[in-house]
Design an enzyme around this catalytic site. Structure first.
Site, PDB file in Angstrom:
ATOM      1  CG  HIS A  37     -18.752   1.940 -12.705  1.00 45.38           C
ATOM      2  ND1 HIS A  37     -17.770   1.752 -13.629  1.00 45.38           N
ATOM      3  CD2 HIS A  37     -19.882   2.221 -13.412  1.00 45.38           C
ATOM      4  CE1 HIS A  37     -18.268   1.924 -14.848  1.00 45.38           C
ATOM      5  NE2 HIS A  37     -19.542   2.208 -14.747  1.00 45.38           N
ATOM      6  CG  ASP A  55     -15.728  -0.161 -11.447  1.00 44.66           C
ATOM      7  OD1 ASP A  55     -16.553  -0.966 -11.872  1.00 44.66           O
ATOM      8  OD2 ASP A  55     -15.558   0.992 -11.912  1.00 44.66           O
TER       9      ASP A  55
HETATM   10  C1  XUL Z   1     -20.583   1.550 -21.002  1.00 45.83           C
HETATM   11  C2  XUL Z   1     -19.839   2.739 -20.580  1.00 45.83           C
HETATM   12  C3  XUL Z   1     -19.713   2.927 -19.110  1.00 45.83           C
HETATM   13  C4  XUL Z   1     -19.800   4.339 -18.655  1.00 45.83           C
HETATM   14  C5  XUL Z   1     -19.774   4.494 -17.151  1.00 45.83           C
HETATM   15  O1  XUL Z   1     -20.619   1.354 -22.359  1.00 45.83           O
HETATM   16  O2  XUL Z   1     -19.329   3.487 -21.377  1.00 45.83           O
HETATM   17  O3  XUL Z   1     -18.519   2.343 -18.733  1.00 45.83           O
HETATM   18  O4  XUL Z   1     -18.777   5.115 -19.169  1.00 45.83           O
HETATM   19  O5  XUL Z   1     -20.777   3.782 -16.532  1.00 45.83           O
END
Ligand code: XUL
Ligand code: CO
Length: 438
Positions: free
Chosen positions: A101, A104
């Site tokens: 992300h 992150d």
């Molecule tokens: C949350 C989840 C996230 C997504 C990406 O449960 O799975 O980490 O994969 O935003």
């Protein structure tokens, strides 16, 4: 920067008899299975957020993780060092892909402009590391759920400014993903849902979610980003009801809003079980509707009702997943992304290796078992025989659209009663699968 994992050597395939816990017993990347290398079948990926940002904190206590390369600060230099540590980890583990992300990898600034600048500073190092190692970005995504501005959601917020901010953030995240040669981009609706219908205009929120995704599709075309867009179903947590609750809900949404040709699904095991489905069910649904895309590989705990995001170790589960991946004709451009975290008590850096090695070996076994089941047609023959009444006579006529209610009435008045049913043999088939797993 000094090595982050100085005591760990390259993880290698040593076969089932090795006593080395930091070796693969089953995952042998170049080994061919059903005409394809194991690496190509599974396209393993590491999730940066869990493995390099997970602190081990829970509602009852602070973080526990020992991460000697991380000084705990929000500085750019620390963020860059985390990336270097991550690529050392990916390399030593032998995975070819990773996911992140925006927030992150780089700290959020005081303003959007500052956040974008921070991201650019870290992306420079990511680029260097991707070039140095050849490791590729499976998909990027934006964190549209952590900052309080998104308390009511992002594209489904009652606050139009939150929608606008999220659009600006996703625009940048897609640009960065494109710049890094990402194979895809994922939309997980972090807070796209509601806590109560008493204060929610659900139809309006769904319209906004669709508008947002259409804007993303337009932008993707505008910049020539060829990667695959994914939507990631999850039924709850953090909200009571998330709009992308399961594969079927996503299909209905994508169809209604004319998005079905633009997004596929990134299915996650623990999300499937939270929705009251097996992962196999979610995969079958996605495959049938032509939207199977990628997998967030993890597992829940049968006794716990939340998203525990554990590493997958159950061979039955990995076999079921690999059966569907092979049925779908492969994963590419998706992958098996370990959206999984080590337990709070597994706080040493080496535990990150044990966790991923275990997950990769579990999938390698699942792959071999699934390939054998397919080769022997151990299930396929039974299933085609079970439906054989549709291959001839009245069944074939119904499938071909040659008959309607009137003809079927005539057929049944004449025949009087249906042909005898045959056993579904569930228990026998369970025994068959167990023989392959043994
Ligand atoms: C949350 C989840 C996230 C997504 C990406 O449960 O799975 O980490 O994969 O935003
Ligand atoms: Co996920």
């Amino acid at each position: 920067m000094a090595e982050a994992f100085p005591d760990i050597q390259q993880i290698r395939y040593e076969g089932p008899d090795t006593t080395n816990r930091l070796a693969f017993r089953h995952y042998n990347p170049d080994e061919m299975v059903a005409g394809k290398s194991m690496a190509d079948h599974m396209r393993f990926s590491v999730a940066f957020w869990h493995t390099f940002r997970g602190t081990g904190s829970d509602p009852f206590g602070v973080g526990t993780m020992q991460r000697p390369w991380d000084d705990g600060s929000e500085s750019i230099e620390n963020a860059q060092n985390r990336v270097r540590a991550a690529f050392e980890f990916f390399e030593k583990l032998g995975v070819k892909f990773w996911t992140f992300h925006d927030r992150d990898v780089a700290p959020e600034g005081e303003t959007l402009a500052e956040s974008n600048k921070n991201l650019d500073e870290v992306v420079k190092v990511i680029k260097e590391e991707q070039e140095r190692t050849g490791i590729q970005l499976l998909w990027g995504t934006a964190c549209l759920f952590a900052n309080p501005r998104y308390m009511h959601g992002a594209s489904t917020s009652c606050n139009a400014d939150a929608f606008a901010y999220a659009a600006a953030q996703v625009k940048k995240a897609i640009e960065v993903t494109h710049d890094l040669g990402g194979h895809g981009y994922t939309f997980w609706g972090g807070r796209e849902g509601y806590m109560t219908l008493l204060n929610t205009d659900m139809g309006r929120e769904l319209d906004h979610l669709a508008k947002f995704l259409h804007m993303a599709v337009d932008f993707k075309k505008e910049i020539g980003f060829q990667g695959q867009f994914y939507i990631e179903p999850k039924p709850m947590e953090p909200t009571k009801h998330q709009y992308d609750s399961d594969a079927a809900a996503c299909v209905a949404f994508l169809q209604k809003y004319g998005l079905i040709d633009h997004l596929k699904l990134n299915l996650e095991t623990n999300h499937a079980t939270l929705a009251g489905h097996t992962m196999a069910h979610e995969m079958e649904t996605a495959i049938h509707f032509g939207v199977f895309g990628s997998v967030d590989a993890n597992a829940g705990d049968v006794m716990l009702g939340w998203d525990t995001d554990q590493f997958p170790t159950d061979i039955y589960l990995t076999t079921e997943i690999m059966l569907r991946i092979m049925k779908a004709g492969g994963l590419s451009p998706g992958g098996l992304n370990f959206d999984a975290k080590v337990r709070r008590e597994s706080f040493e850096p080496v535990d990150l290796f044990h966790a991923h090695v275990g997950g990769m070996d579990a999938f390698a076994r699942g792959l071999k078992i699934a390939a054998k089941i397919r080769e022997d047609k151990a299930l396929a023959d039974f299933i085609s025989d079970r439906y054989s009444s549709w291959d001839r006579g009245i069944g074939a006529k119904i499938e071909a659209g040659e008959v309607g209610f009137a003809e079927l009435e005539e057929y049944m008045l004449d025949k009087g009663e249906v042909d005898p049913n045959r056993s579904g043999r569930q228990e026998m088939l369970e025994n068959v699968i167990n023989d392959y797993i043994a």
